[in-house]
Write a protein that holds these residues in place. Structure first.
Motif, short mmCIF file in Angstrom:
data_model
loop_
_atom_site.label_atom_id
_atom_site.label_comp_id
_atom_site.label_asym_id
_atom_site.label_seq_id
_atom_site.Cartn_x
_atom_site.Cartn_y
_atom_site.Cartn_z
N GLN A 179 27.20 123.65 23.35
CA GLN A 179 26.34 124.61 23.67
C GLN A 179 26.19 124.67 25.39
O GLN A 179 25.67 125.68 25.86
N ILE A 180 26.68 123.54 26.15
CA ILE A 180 26.40 123.49 27.33
C ILE A 180 27.53 122.75 28.21
O ILE A 180 28.37 122.10 27.66
N PHE A 181 27.69 123.51 29.34
CA PHE A 181 28.81 122.84 30.27
C PHE A 181 28.27 122.30 31.43
O PHE A 181 27.26 123.14 32.14
N ILE A 182 28.73 121.20 31.85
CA ILE A 182 28.31 120.68 33.27
C ILE A 182 29.58 121.19 34.03
O ILE A 182 30.72 120.50 33.88
N VAL A 183 29.49 121.99 34.91
CA VAL A 183 30.43 122.56 35.86
C VAL A 183 30.52 121.98 37.20
O VAL A 183 29.34 122.12 38.11
N MET A 184 31.62 121.58 37.57
CA MET A 184 31.67 121.05 39.08
C MET A 184 32.53 122.09 39.80
O MET A 184 33.58 122.68 39.62
N GLY A 185 31.81 122.78 41.10
CA GLY A 185 32.59 123.61 41.83
C GLY A 185 32.02 123.57 43.44
O GLY A 185 31.22 122.64 43.69
N LYS A 186 32.45 124.33 44.15
CA LYS A 186 32.05 124.33 45.51
C LYS A 186 30.88 125.03 45.75
O LYS A 186 30.95 126.22 45.63
N THR A 187 29.81 124.70 46.47
CA THR A 187 28.71 125.56 46.87
C THR A 187 28.73 125.67 48.49
O THR A 187 28.19 126.27 49.17
N ASP A 188 29.59 124.80 48.72
CA ASP A 188 29.72 124.84 50.53
C ASP A 188 31.37 124.67 50.75
O ASP A 188 31.91 123.46 51.45
N PRO A 189 32.27 125.62 50.54
CA PRO A 189 33.53 125.34 50.61
C PRO A 189 34.20 125.06 52.18
O PRO A 189 35.33 124.27 52.12
N GLU A 190 33.45 125.46 52.96
CA GLU A 190 33.78 125.36 54.47
C GLU A 190 32.87 124.02 55.01
O GLU A 190 33.24 124.06 56.25
N GLY A 191 32.33 123.33 54.18
CA GLY A 191 31.70 122.12 54.85
C GLY A 191 32.65 121.01 55.49
O GLY A 191 33.79 121.03 54.97
N ALA A 192 32.03 120.49 56.81
CA ALA A 192 32.83 119.62 57.24
C ALA A 192 33.40 118.33 56.39
O ALA A 192 34.30 117.76 56.75
N ASP A 193 32.36 117.94 55.66
CA ASP A 193 32.72 116.78 54.90
C ASP A 193 33.24 117.18 53.47
O ASP A 193 32.34 117.79 52.76
N ILE A 194 34.42 116.91 53.22
CA ILE A 194 35.12 117.40 51.90
C ILE A 194 34.58 117.00 50.70
O ILE A 194 34.57 117.51 49.68
N ARG A 195 33.71 115.86 50.91
CA ARG A 195 33.18 115.23 49.62
C ARG A 195 31.33 115.76 49.56
O ARG A 195 30.81 115.19 48.78
N ARG A 196 31.07 116.52 50.18
CA ARG A 196 29.82 117.21 50.19
C ARG A 196 29.81 118.73 49.79
O ARG A 196 28.91 119.47 50.11
N GLN A 197 31.07 119.25 49.59
CA GLN A 197 31.33 120.59 49.45
C GLN A 197 31.04 120.85 47.88
O GLN A 197 30.64 122.09 47.69
N GLN A 198 30.87 119.93 47.02
CA GLN A 198 30.84 120.12 45.58
C GLN A 198 29.43 120.01 45.09
O GLN A 198 28.87 119.19 45.53
N SER A 199 29.30 120.78 44.02
CA SER A 199 27.78 120.68 43.28
C SER A 199 28.20 120.93 41.85
O SER A 199 29.33 120.95 41.47
N MET A 200 27.30 120.45 41.05
CA MET A 200 27.20 120.44 39.50
C MET A 200 25.97 121.31 39.00
O MET A 200 24.86 121.05 39.69
N VAL A 201 26.37 122.40 38.11
CA VAL A 201 25.29 123.08 37.63
C VAL A 201 25.62 122.97 36.11
O VAL A 201 26.66 122.98 35.64
N LEU A 202 24.42 123.46 35.37
CA LEU A 202 24.55 123.37 33.77
C LEU A 202 24.76 124.94 33.46
O LEU A 202 23.82 125.74 34.07
N VAL A 203 25.77 125.16 32.96
CA VAL A 203 25.96 126.48 32.39
C VAL A 203 26.00 126.73 30.84
O VAL A 203 26.80 126.16 30.11
N PRO A 204 24.94 127.24 30.06
CA PRO A 204 24.91 127.25 28.80
C PRO A 204 26.28 128.25 28.40
O PRO A 204 26.94 129.07 28.83
#
Length: 404
Positions: A179-204
């Motif tokens: 019933q639920i996906f935890i999705v990892m994607g980029k909220t800041d694709p141009e961010g200087a720190d490549i390990r801070r570009q990604q976020s996780m959201v809940l998508v039913p």
């Protein structure tokens, strides 16, 4: 150094071993028969729900979660021998105990990083075994062994996030109870720190724009225990900003926190898979004759069995040491050991299962024995949760740093 299990672990081991003998092993052929009659191969056979009820009634439920508020409150060291036992029947036992991936990792994420509303809406039904879930990170268009490569976008639009991307081998997504996906994607694709570009959201799952496109097979197998592995498309799927897990830019760190326990859980179960293969190998060896004597009297068979036993004992000690370190110095402090077991365990277990297949001849590659399916599962774990080579690279660099 004390190698004995504590009293609670021994008590749970005894209960779990009895549960496996009385319920799980007899249910294996029943589940296959029932699955053949289902309207969809991804529906859950009735016997699985019966096993879940029986496991709950016996207190064999959510053993993986060290958080006493939500789980059994076991340490990694206490859980390790229990997960090993479930690995002997990977298609049924983990699900029966509500200890199956990817739900385990998703529950850990929600327990550790989810807010009160997210826990109420998604964690509680997952803990109760009422729904299933999926973790959407791997993508077909990039080398996902480097998680910073992901291209799925999570774009802010007022009070919503809009998710666009294509994922595949998303475990659990074919199960209609997912019933639920935890999705990892980029909220800041141009961010200087490549390990801070990604976020996780809940998508039913029922969010407009979410399409479970097809099932992905593994060596020709459809992995029903995990609810399949699917290709999933997110076409401007819109969810509220409150579905963000943790903070923007925290996705990479959450993924690392999730994967540490997941890796050791896989290795625990792999040892159980190896034990099942050794048992089948020995039973086959004493029941078959070739060239005038039992297979059990052939020298090469002696070597296979002896090598398998030595290997399993070595692996078990390394996994237990890793579990103990995770309990005492944390996942970060046990990083080297986690990588060591992730490298060593799948490849060694693949070799043991391969020998068992060889001993069974044509039967070894057939559906009449679990060996071919065990092989497919073990071999996949040389890729899943990070390919061996990624862990070798990281571990070697850490070792070399001592001399630079």
């Amino acid at each position: 150094m004390d190698f004995a299990f504590d009293a609670r672990t021994e008590e749970l081991r005894a209960r779990l071993l009895a549960f496996m003998d009385e319920y799980v092993y007899p249910a294996e052929p029943v589940a296959e028969e029932q699955r053949a009659l289902l309207a969809s191969p991804w529906d859950t056979p009735a016997v699985v729900e019966e096993l879940k009820e029986q496991a709950r009634s016996q207190g064999l439920w959510n053993l993986f979660l060290p958080d006493a508020e939500h789980g059994a409150g076991l340490t990694n060291l206490q859980y390790a021998p229990l997960a090993e036992i479930t690995g002997r029947s990977p298609q049924l036992a983990p699900t029966a105990l509500n200890c199956a991936a990817p739900d385990t990792g998703n529950m850990e994420v929600l327990a550790q990083f989810g807010d009160e509303r997210q826990q109420k809406q998604w964690l509680e039904p997952l803990l109760a075994g009422e729904i299933r879930s999926a973790f959407a990170m791997t993508e077909p268009e990039v080398a996902s062994s480097d998680a910073t490569n992901i291209t799925t976008l999570i774009e802010r639009d007022g009070a919503d996030y809009v998710v666009t991307g294509r994922k595949w081998y998303i475990s659990g997504a074919m199960n209609p109870d997912c019933q639920i996906f935890i999705v990892m994607g980029k909220t800041d694709p141009e961010g200087a720190d490549i390990r801070r570009q990604q976020s996780m959201v809940l998508v039913p799952r029922d969010t407009p724009g979410v399409t479970v496109r097809r099932a992905m097979k593994v060596f020709g197998y459809e992995d029903h225990s995990h609810g399949g592995h699917a290709e999933v498309v997110f076409d401007r799927a819109r969810v509220p900003v409150t579905n963000l897990i943790g903070e923007e830019g925290g996705g990479f760190a959450i993924a690392q926190a999730r994967l540490g326990p997941g890796r050791i859980h896989h290795c625990m179960r792999l040892i159980g898979m190896a034990e099942r293969a050794i048992e089948l190998m020995c039973r086959r060896a004493v029941s078959r004759d070739a060239f005038g004597k039992a297979l059990a009297q052939q020298g090469v068979v002696h070597n296979w069995i002896a090598d398998a036993r030595v290997t399993v004992e070595q692996l078990r000690l390394l996994v237990l040491k890793t579990a103990w370190m995770m309990d005492t110095v944390g996942n970060r402090g046990a990083h080297t050991e986690i990588q060591a077991i992730k490298i060593a365990t799948p490849r060694a277990v693949v070799d043991i299962i391969d020998r068992a297949i060889q001993l069974h001849g044509a039967g070894g590659v057939s559906q009449d024995f679990p060996l071919a399916e065990l092989y497919a599962g073990a071999r996949t774990l040389m890729i899943a949760d990070g390919p061996d080579e990624v862990h070798q690279r990281s571990l070697a660099r850490r070792e070399l740093k001592k001399y630079l």
